[in-house]
Design an enzyme around this catalytic site. Sequence first.
Site, mmCIF file in Angstrom:
data_model
loop_
_atom_site.group_PDB
_atom_site.id
_atom_site.type_symbol
_atom_site.label_atom_id
_atom_site.label_comp_id
_atom_site.label_asym_id
_atom_site.label_seq_id
_atom_site.Cartn_x
_atom_site.Cartn_y
_atom_site.Cartn_z
ATOM 1 N N ASP A 172 23.851 17.168 -18.370
ATOM 2 C CA ASP A 172 24.654 17.829 -17.333
ATOM 3 C C ASP A 172 24.332 19.322 -17.263
ATOM 4 O OD1 ASP A 172 26.480 17.993 -15.317
ATOM 5 O OD2 ASP A 172 28.251 17.947 -16.595
ATOM 6 N N GLY A 173 24.504 19.873 -16.068
ATOM 7 C CA GLY A 173 24.374 21.321 -15.903
ATOM 8 C C GLY A 173 23.125 21.761 -15.166
ATOM 9 N N HIS A 217 17.136 20.161 -11.314
ATOM 10 C CA HIS A 217 16.760 18.782 -11.657
ATOM 11 C C HIS A 217 15.296 18.727 -12.089
ATOM 12 C CE1 HIS A 217 20.631 17.577 -10.325
ATOM 13 N NE2 HIS A 217 20.396 17.715 -9.039
ATOM 14 N N SER A 245 24.419 8.400 -11.872
ATOM 15 C CA SER A 245 25.625 7.581 -12.042
ATOM 16 C C SER A 245 25.989 6.890 -10.733
ATOM 17 C CB SER A 245 26.796 8.456 -12.499
ATOM 18 O OG SER A 245 27.315 9.173 -11.406
ATOM 19 N N LEU A 304 9.801 3.448 -29.451
ATOM 20 C CA LEU A 304 11.049 4.009 -28.932
ATOM 21 C C LEU A 304 11.541 3.155 -27.767
ATOM 22 C CD1 LEU A 304 13.116 6.415 -28.688
ATOM 23 C CD2 LEU A 304 11.513 7.477 -27.104
ATOM 24 N N GLU A 359 29.660 9.364 -32.879
ATOM 25 C CA GLU A 359 30.021 10.760 -33.059
ATOM 26 C C GLU A 359 29.724 11.443 -31.730
ATOM 27 O OE1 GLU A 359 31.384 12.145 -35.748
ATOM 28 O OE2 GLU A 359 31.371 10.195 -36.740
#
Length: 226
Positions: A13-14, A30, A58, A124, A193
């Site tokens: 975000d940001g 972006h 999203s 990965l 966490e």
Amino acid sequence: MMNELHHLAIIMDGNGRWAKTKSLARIKGHEAGAKVVETVSEFCIKNGIANLTLYAFSTENWKRPESEVNFLLNLLKKFIIKKREIFIKNEIKFKAIGDISVFSQDLQSEISALQNLTATYKKLNFNLALNYGSRDEIIRAAKKVIQKGDELNEQNLSANLDSADSGDVDLLIRTGGEIRLSNFMLWQASYAELAFTNTFWPDFSEDELAEIVENFKIKNRRFGGL
Ligand code: FPP
């Protein structure tokens, strides 16, 4: 005993605010953000983190101006095409999580092509959340369980999530200063966490990630026990 980090999830975000501080258009944020995606993936490979899930688009992002939505989807397409060689070279398995059926045929084909091409890689698991909403993912998973005629329990639901291969999230980071989960990995992050930083995503660095991971490793994780 140090905690092991199997699955890192990040809410990037940001980007827009980063661009604003530099008097740039939001889309420049972006663009800069896309570069950090590469930094973070390399960090995971170097540090033996086997699963990375990034929130790129999203189910709520459609509410943005059409021009920004188009730019983001185009950026994603370019990323998928341009980074193909890097996925192969680094043996990264690409998976789009979320409901991609609403995207253009073109974007869906590029996504499927990269998924197929990288399906056997093991270094990965790189999950990109696209048109993703956690509630939507949970409902779709529950429907799959029922359709298969299986019992609806935690294990079966987990196994039918889009991100099933990556398992539960151990550490969830959100950049950009907001302290919320925004419908991201709600099931998978039940015992994660959480780390929140004010840094805007384009400024998020390998050093800051390393510090958050070090803090995670020494946390006392009790999973409800003592
Ligand atoms: C949040 O910033 C970021 C997004 C909605 C998009 C995330 C996309 C990227 C990091 C770049 C593209 C990624 C790939 C994999 C090519 P924001 O626009 O909500 O920022 P703001 O809160 O400051 O407005």
